[in-house]
Design a protein around this motif. Structure first.
Motif, PDB file in Angstrom:
ATOM      1  N   ASP A 128       0.832  -1.191   0.062  1.00 29.19           N
ATOM      2  CA  ASP A 128       0.009   0.091  -0.113  1.00 29.19           C
ATOM      3  C   ASP A 128       0.849   1.174   0.087  1.00 29.19           C
ATOM      4  N   TYR A 129       1.989   1.055   0.972  1.00 32.40           N
ATOM      5  CA  TYR A 129       2.666   2.463   0.913  1.00 32.40           C
ATOM      6  C   TYR A 129       4.268   1.723   0.642  1.00 32.40           C
ATOM      7  N   LEU A 130       5.091   2.751   0.061  1.00 34.26           N
ATOM      8  CA  LEU A 130       6.424   2.424  -0.352  1.00 34.26           C
ATOM      9  C   LEU A 130       7.358   3.423   0.416  1.00 34.26           C
ATOM     10  N   ILE A 131       8.449   2.958   1.219  1.00 30.71           N
ATOM     11  CA  ILE A 131       9.448   4.073   1.777  1.00 30.71           C
ATOM     12  C   ILE A 131      10.552   3.673   1.346  1.00 30.71           C
ATOM     13  N   ILE A 132      11.347   4.589   0.663  1.00 30.78           N
ATOM     14  CA  ILE A 132      12.833   4.236   0.405  1.00 30.78           C
ATOM     15  C   ILE A 132      13.710   5.209   1.415  1.00 30.78           C
ATOM     16  N   TYR A 133      14.690   4.322   1.955  1.00 33.38           N
ATOM     17  CA  TYR A 133      15.833   5.076   2.854  1.00 33.38           C
ATOM     18  C   TYR A 133      17.098   5.742   1.957  1.00 33.38           C
ATOM     19  N   ASN A 134      17.260   6.638   1.707  1.00 38.49           N
ATOM     20  CA  ASN A 134      18.191   7.223   0.862  1.00 38.49           C
ATOM     21  C   ASN A 134      17.844   7.298  -0.531  1.00 38.49           C
ATOM     22  N   ILE A 135      18.431   8.461  -1.135  1.00 39.80           N
ATOM     23  CA  ILE A 135      17.914   8.498  -2.698  1.00 39.80           C
ATOM     24  C   ILE A 135      19.193   8.172  -3.762  1.00 39.80           C
ATOM     25  N   THR A 136      19.101   7.304  -4.563  1.00 43.39           N
ATOM     26  CA  THR A 136      20.140   7.198  -5.703  1.00 43.39           C
ATOM     27  C   THR A 136      19.426   7.255  -6.873  1.00 43.39           C
ATOM     28  N   PHE A 137      20.110   7.552  -7.947  1.00 37.08           N
ATOM     29  CA  PHE A 137      19.477   7.726  -9.236  1.00 37.08           C
ATOM     30  C   PHE A 137      19.347   6.231  -9.990  1.00 37.08           C
TER      31      PHE A 137
ATOM     32  N   ARG B  75       1.670   5.226  -3.190  1.00 40.54           N
ATOM     33  CA  ARG B  75       2.304   6.202  -2.369  1.00 40.54           C
ATOM     34  C   ARG B  75       3.692   5.900  -1.922  1.00 40.54           C
ATOM     35  N   LEU B  76       4.510   7.144  -2.095  1.00 38.05           N
ATOM     36  CA  LEU B  76       5.769   6.906  -1.733  1.00 38.05           C
ATOM     37  C   LEU B  76       6.182   7.884  -0.756  1.00 38.05           C
ATOM     38  N   ILE B  77       7.268   7.594   0.131  1.00 44.84           N
ATOM     39  CA  ILE B  77       7.932   8.477   0.933  1.00 44.84           C
ATOM     40  C   ILE B  77       9.527   8.161   0.711  1.00 44.84           C
ATOM     41  N   PHE B  78      10.291   9.333   0.669  1.00 46.98           N
ATOM     42  CA  PHE B  78      11.500   9.228   0.825  1.00 46.98           C
ATOM     43  C   PHE B  78      12.285   9.531   2.155  1.00 46.98           C
ATOM     44  N   ILE B  79      13.190   8.667   2.717  1.00 45.57           N
ATOM     45  CA  ILE B  79      13.743   9.095   3.931  1.00 45.57           C
ATOM     46  C   ILE B  79      15.303   9.589   3.553  1.00 45.57           C
ATOM     47  N   LEU B  80      15.463  10.935   3.752  1.00 46.15           N
ATOM     48  CA  LEU B  80      16.853  11.488   3.337  1.00 46.15           C
ATOM     49  C   LEU B  80      17.713  11.652   4.665  1.00 46.15           C
ATOM     50  N   PRO B  81      18.540  10.893   4.790  1.00 48.56           N
ATOM     51  CA  PRO B  81      19.453  10.961   6.035  1.00 48.56           C
ATOM     52  C   PRO B  81      20.509  12.124   6.034  1.00 48.56           C
ATOM     53  N   GLU B  82      20.974  12.382   4.873  1.00 47.82           N
ATOM     54  CA  GLU B  82      22.390  13.079   4.875  1.00 47.82           C
ATOM     55  C   GLU B  82      22.566  13.717   3.426  1.00 47.82           C
ATOM     56  N   PHE B  83      23.829  14.564   3.388  1.00 47.37           N
ATOM     57  CA  PHE B  83      24.035  15.078   2.382  1.00 47.37           C
ATOM     58  C   PHE B  83      25.559  15.096   1.952  1.00 47.37           C
ATOM     59  N   TYR B  84      25.937  14.710   1.035  1.00 51.36           N
ATOM     60  CA  TYR B  84      27.432  14.305   0.551  1.00 51.36           C
ATOM     61  C   TYR B  84      27.868  15.375  -0.036  1.00 51.36           C
ATOM     62  N   GLU B  85      29.129  15.908   0.246  1.00 52.18           N
ATOM     63  CA  GLU B  85      29.758  16.814  -0.306  1.00 52.18           C
ATOM     64  C   GLU B  85      30.622  16.430  -1.737  1.00 52.18           C
ATOM     65  N   LYS B  86      30.575  17.396  -2.706  1.00 51.82           N
ATOM     66  CA  LYS B  86      31.242  16.764  -4.035  1.00 51.82           C
ATOM     67  C   LYS B  86      32.653  16.379  -3.897  1.00 51.82           C
TER      68      LYS B  86
ATOM     69  N   TYR C 118       8.964  12.630  -7.233  1.00 55.62           N
ATOM     70  CA  TYR C 118       8.082  11.564  -7.467  1.00 55.62           C
ATOM     71  C   TYR C 118       7.599  11.223  -5.755  1.00 55.62           C
ATOM     72  N   ALA C 119       7.928  11.589  -4.792  1.00 55.38           N
ATOM     73  CA  ALA C 119       7.691  11.160  -3.612  1.00 55.38           C
ATOM     74  C   ALA C 119       6.285  12.009  -3.052  1.00 55.38           C
ATOM     75  N   ASN C 120       5.602  11.335  -2.341  1.00 57.28           N
ATOM     76  CA  ASN C 120       4.485  12.040  -1.872  1.00 57.28           C
ATOM     77  C   ASN C 120       4.835  12.798  -0.759  1.00 57.28           C
ATOM     78  N   ALA C 121       5.776  12.460   0.074  1.00 58.87           N
ATOM     79  CA  ALA C 121       6.518  13.322   1.202  1.00 58.87           C
ATOM     80  C   ALA C 121       7.823  12.760   1.416  1.00 58.87           C
ATOM     81  N   HIS C 122       8.446  13.694   2.433  1.00 59.77           N
ATOM     82  CA  HIS C 122       9.642  13.412   2.749  1.00 59.77           C
ATOM     83  C   HIS C 122      10.012  13.326   4.189  1.00 59.77           C
ATOM     84  N   ILE C 123      10.696  12.275   4.917  1.00 57.54           N
ATOM     85  CA  ILE C 123      11.425  12.319   6.064  1.00 57.54           C
ATOM     86  C   ILE C 123      12.864  12.637   6.049  1.00 57.54           C
ATOM     87  N   VAL C 124      13.231  13.804   6.760  1.00 57.06           N
ATOM     88  CA  VAL C 124      14.683  14.243   6.819  1.00 57.06           C
ATOM     89  C   VAL C 124      15.213  14.179   8.118  1.00 57.06           C
TER      90      VAL C 124
END
Length: 397
Positions: free
Chosen positions: A106-115, A131-142, A165-171
């Motif tokens: 029914d719901y899909l949650i993805i931990y961390n976003i990669t292309f 319905r999709l939720i992204f969990i974004l835990p961090e940001f990487y320097e280039k 594409y996410a319906n919501a985000h958790i950070v």
């Protein structure tokens, strides 16, 4: 009332082996009263050999089901690694299609976003409108290195092109929330959930120590400022030679040899103990054997964007904590009320922070009580369960 089904996808480890595994484990526990939760692992576990449970293809941990779709342990040879990565792209799509057909997604949650890794999952979301939720835990320097740069673009393009594409985000931090809203112009609901833990896991009998011990746990790399920790302790130990330092943890490709050389350089080789990689259930007794716990993250985007999961664990141990003023740390905590706040990359400030705790037992006692209360209210999975469930249910209607 029939429970809805949530599928959580992570390319990290589960249920043991890293900070992300611990976060997701308690995240799943917090949802389990209202949802059927299954954690899907498309790629092999990097830390599986540390815990027998992590070597099982599928399992059940307190009603949280998890399964590996491809390799259970991430291969060490080049061909195996490539195959594991390919399977991690393809297998989730076919598995989710099957589960959707059986009405178990029914719901899909993805931990961390990669292309690249998530193209199949995003395609599934688009054709099924799940319905999709992204969990974004961090940001990487280039980075500058070529191989690391490819990994960074995989992360950055995922964040830039797939977030919509996410319906919501958790950070985990206000930095990440502001980045999504202001830089990527995401106008979907965003919840800041810095960490989730189970404080009862750290309710263990305290080990006796002859020396006054300062403790750290994690991957002892530059991102946690372990170089600064060792230098600060060397300065502190000159004045208080009865003290010692315990560094718990390592990385898959060990970083300990260079750190041991550093302790020799500063003349504290006999005062610093390295445990190396240890199973997660061995961490609480080690932390409890210390009189003070510390985190000396330096300045940088990584520190600003993330929230250290170990901080909640420190509080759960009811130990006084010294932590650098980076990211959301000063927003949540007051100096000498919850923690001792020190300047990042400032050896004298960090060393003085150790001294402030060592010389003031009353201050330490009050800080420990305040920090534990904050942790219990804001990070205990039992206490964040209602707000997390409401967030998911409301935005996914």
């Amino acid at each position: 009332m029939k429970k809805s089904n949530i599928k959580i996808i992570t390319n990290g480890n589960f249920p043991y082996g890293s900070a992300s595994a611990n976060y997701l484990k308690y995240f799943a526990f917090a949802l389990s009263d209202n949802f059927h939760v299954e954690v899907i692992l498309p790629s092999g576990n990097c830390y599986g050999l540390l815990n027998k449970v992590a070597t099982f293809r599928k399992g059940n941990l307190r009603n949280i089901y998890y399964r590996h779709l491809g390799f259970v342990i991430h291969p060490k040879n080049y061909v195996g690694k490539v195959l594991d990565n390919i399977l991690a792209i393809l297998l989730p799509f076919f598995y989710l299609i099957k589960e959707k057909f059986k009405k178990r997604c029914d719901y899909l949650i993805i931990y961390n976003i990669t292309f690249i890794d998530l193209l199949g999952v995003i395609f599934f979301k688009c054709i099924t409108n799940t319905r999709l939720i992204f969990i974004l835990p961090e940001f990487y320097e280039k980075p500058s290195k070529c191989i690391s740069l490819l990994k960074w673009y995989n992360f950055y393009w995922g964040l830039k092109f797939l977030s919509k594409y996410a319906n919501a985000h958790i950070v985990l931090s206000s930095y990440l929330k502001n980045y999504l809203k202001n830089t990527l112009k995401i106008n979907k609901p965003i919840l800041i959930l810095p960490n989730i833990i189970d404080p009862e896991f750290f309710s263990v009998i305290k080990n006796k120590k002859l020396n006054y011990t300062i403790g750290y746990v994690g991957s002892p790399t530059r991102k946690d400022g372990v170089d600064d920790l060792i230098k600060s302790f060397a300065l502190f130990n000159q004045k208080y030679p009865h003290t010692s330092l315990l560094i718990i943890g390592d990385t898959i490709n060990t970083v300990l040899p260079n750190l041991k050389i550093m302790t020799e350089k500063f003349g504290i080789k006999d005062k610093v103990k390295f445990t190396g990689l240890v199973p997660y259930n061995k961490v609480p007794p080690l932390l409890m054997s210390c009189q003070m716990l510390v985190l000396t993250r330096p300045k940088g985007v990584f520190a600003e964007a993330g929230f250290p999961t170990k901080l909640g664990e420190y509080f759960a141990c009811k130990k006084p904590v010294v932590v650098t003023k980076v990211g959301d740390i000063p927003f949540y905590f007051e100096d000498e009320k919850h923690v001792i706040l020190v300047e990042p990359e400032n050896i004298e400030s960090i060393s003085h922070g150790f001294e402030r705790i060592l010389l003031n037992s009353d201050l330490s006692k009050n800080m420990v009580e305040n920090a534990y209360d904050w942790m219990n209210k804001n990070l205990n999975y039992r206490n964040v369960s209602n707000s997390l469930n409401e967030f998911i249910q409301i935005i996914c209607i």
